[in-house]
Scaffold this active site. Structure first.
Site, PDB file in Angstrom:
ATOM      1  N   ASP A 248       0.839  -1.193   0.000  1.00 18.98           N
ATOM      2  CA  ASP A 248       0.000   0.000   0.000  1.00 18.98           C
ATOM      3  C   ASP A 248       0.874   1.243   0.000  1.00 18.98           C
ATOM      4  O   ASP A 248       2.091   1.167  -0.086  1.00 18.98           O
ATOM      5  CB  ASP A 248      -1.023  -0.021   1.137  1.00 18.98           C
ATOM      6  CG  ASP A 248      -0.393  -0.397   2.436  1.00 18.98           C
ATOM      7  OD1 ASP A 248       0.701   0.136   2.705  1.00 18.98           O
ATOM      8  OD2 ASP A 248      -0.950  -1.230   3.177  1.00 18.98           O
ATOM      9  N   LYS A 270      -4.362   3.177  -2.138  1.00 16.82           N
ATOM     10  CA  LYS A 270      -3.938   4.428  -2.768  1.00 16.82           C
ATOM     11  C   LYS A 270      -4.056   5.545  -1.737  1.00 16.82           C
ATOM     12  O   LYS A 270      -4.530   5.343  -0.626  1.00 16.82           O
ATOM     13  CB  LYS A 270      -4.833   4.705  -3.978  1.00 16.82           C
ATOM     14  CG  LYS A 270      -4.910   3.505  -4.932  1.00 16.82           C
ATOM     15  CD  LYS A 270      -4.391   3.858  -6.302  1.00 16.82           C
ATOM     16  CE  LYS A 270      -4.216   2.624  -7.166  1.00 16.82           C
ATOM     17  NZ  LYS A 270      -5.475   2.130  -7.698  1.00 16.82           N
ATOM     18  N   MET A 383      -1.242   8.956  12.383  1.00 20.35           N
ATOM     19  CA  MET A 383      -2.370   9.507  11.612  1.00 20.35           C
ATOM     20  C   MET A 383      -2.914  10.768  12.286  1.00 20.35           C
ATOM     21  O   MET A 383      -4.115  10.956  12.386  1.00 20.35           O
ATOM     22  CB  MET A 383      -3.490   8.454  11.493  1.00 20.35           C
ATOM     23  CG  MET A 383      -3.051   7.211  10.746  1.00 20.35           C
ATOM     24  SD  MET A 383      -4.225   5.856  10.845  1.00 20.35           S
ATOM     25  CE  MET A 383      -3.691   5.007  12.307  1.00 20.35           C
TER      26      MET A 383
END
Ligand code: SAH
Length: 468
Positions: A248, A270, A383
């Protein structure tokens, strides 16, 4: 070839070492490792050498060398620092057709000791024919790092099946192709992963049928945070035997280039907001490919079990009875911290570290803020970029000081690494004025202040204009 490499059976064989010092001890270690009965002739003897002589069943002769001692001996090593004695030993031994080695004197030797990689019963010997022992040792250390420690266990397991395979396949070609097929399958990896029992069961079942199981294997491999040098040996080995690789966006190009050239590559993730293959489809794809008999590498950024959904991916494999392995990787927190010069713990500033996700669900982030503001801990947010402002706000709201240091690490460990530092009060504003490239990691806590002293990387790279 100046010397033919041969492997000598020395178990319980009487060998004579002339010399009693450190060099003799090194040779005695090798001889006794092969089970030889080592006797020493020398006026003095090293204590450890004396122990080896005793435990091997040999004798220590506290006297000067004379050729009478060669009687009944099957191999001779001269390791004195006296050239005349060494020469005499060599001449006497060769007159009696005894194999003789004189340390560091190739011209006086009828055999030489190679540099050895010992994965018994598998042994690799490297020799420069006495021209450059240092070069041979360098080559040995390269080989050492590329031959897994468990190769010996693999060899001994295969050895146990030799006669069974011989009985099963009369034709030598059939035997050879059986072994090749077996070694290309998961057996070796099972042994390397410490699952000798499973490997054994697999060999038994392979022996019972003509064809292989037809089942491939899945390797869930942590690719680390970006720098290809941070891959583990195991990751690299599995990447180089893959038939197909699923990766990924977190897996950088230089790492993908280390996958076996002929392997099929499938991009399953993606960039954010763009389409990406849904998780259940990835899980199912792994199963389908393995059932086609393929060796499938699922490459994941960092560590597969840290915010990597690795657990979900192997659940289905386990249900379907597909052999799989999980290879840990260096997680972004470790990689970014090390390359940014920020120790995650420090006796004076942080006694614990927490890995958290700042991934927002419906604009909110459900974290135990009250616990997170306690002193003495480092917080690492994965994140976290989208939620930076909210994270800083929540921490301040719950009582962590406005001046608490915080760092944002962009594309840590890669050539694009950038580190922005500020405080809970200042970093959001600072970041909003910059163009930040994903992925990024946030590190919160006093340890961030140590960065100035500890970052060799930043010192090398020079000061970044955006740096605060
Ligand atoms: N399994 C991964 C984490 C996957 S979650 C690991 O163990 O590292 C994805 C998040 O990891 C990104 O949003 C970012 O916060 C962090 N990340 C991964 N690689 C990074 C890198 N090179 N630099 C900064 N952050 C990174």
């Amino acid at each position: 070839m100046e010397f033919l490499p041969l492997f000598f059976q020395l178990n319980n064989r009487p060998c004579l070492l002339v010399g009693g010092g450190a060099i003799a001890l090194r040779k005695a270690n090798l001889l006794t490792a092969a089970g030889a009965q080592v006797s020493v002739v020398s006026l003095t003897i090293d204590d450890q050498l004396q122990d080896l002589v005793d435990s091997s069943g040999g004798q220590y002769y506290c006297q000067a060398y004379s050729d009478a001692q060669l009687l009944g001996v099957e191999l001779v090593v001269a390791a004195t620092d006296d050239l005349a004695t060494n020469t005499r030993v060599s001449v006497d031994a060769q007159a009696r057709q005894l194999p003789v080695n004189v340390v560091d004197q190739p011209a006086l030797c009828s055999f030489i000791f190679p540099a050895i990689i010992d994965r018994s019963p598998l042994v690799v010997a490297v020799s420069s024919g006495g021209h450059s022992p240092v070069l041979a040792r360098l080559l040995r250390s390269k080989l050492e790092s590329s031959i897994p420690a468990a190769y010996g266990q693999l060899a001994s397991l295969l050895g146990e099946f030799r006669s069974a395979v011989k009985a099963r396949f009369e034709d030598i070609e059939d035997r050879r192709s059986f072994w090749e097929r077996l070694l290309e399958g998961p057996v070796a990896e099972m042994v390397f992963a410490g699952r000798r029992d499973r490997a054994e069961a697999l060999i038994v079942s392979e022996l019972e049928r003509d064809q292989g199981t037809g089942l491939g294997e899945v390797y869930l491999v942590g690719a680390g945070p970006g720098d290809p040098d941070l891959l583990t040996f195991k990751a690299l080995r599995l990447m180089q035997k893959a038939d197909v690789v699923l990766y990924d966006r977190l897996v950088a190009e230089p790492i993908l280039n280390m996958v076996r050239r002929d392997a099929e590559r499938i991009n399953v993730g993606k960039a954010r907001a763009e389409h990406r293959v849904p998780q259940p489809d990835i899980n199912a794809l792994l199963v389908t490919l393995a059932k086609q008999g393929k060796k499938v590498v699922r490459l994941k950024g960092g560590d597969p079990f840290i915010f990597g959904r690795g657990g979900e991916e192997i659940e289905l494999l386990a249900q379907e009875g597909i052999p799989f392995q999980v290879v840990p990787g260096i997680t972004a927190a470790s990689g970014c911290a090390a390359y940014a010069g920020i120790p995650l713990t420090h006796r004076d500033y942080a006694q614990s570290v927490r890995f958290l996700t700042g991934h927002l669900k419906d604009g909110s982030c459900d974290l135990p803020w009250q616990e997170l503001v306690a002193a003495g801990q480092t917080l690492v947010f994965y994140m976290g970029l989208m939620g930076l402002e909210m994270i800083c706000g929540k921490l301040r709201e719950h009582g962590r000081g406005d001046d608490t240091p915080i760092a944002l690490v962009q594309q840590g460990t890669t050539i694009n690494q950038r580190v922005l530092t500020g405080t809970l009060a200042t970093l959001p504003g600072l970041v909003s004025r910059q163009k930040i490239l994903p992925p990024t990691l946030l590190i919160v806590g006093e340890v961030v202040n140590l960065r100035r002293q500890l970052s060799w990387y930043e010192q090398l790279a020079g000061s970044d204009g955006a740096e605060q």
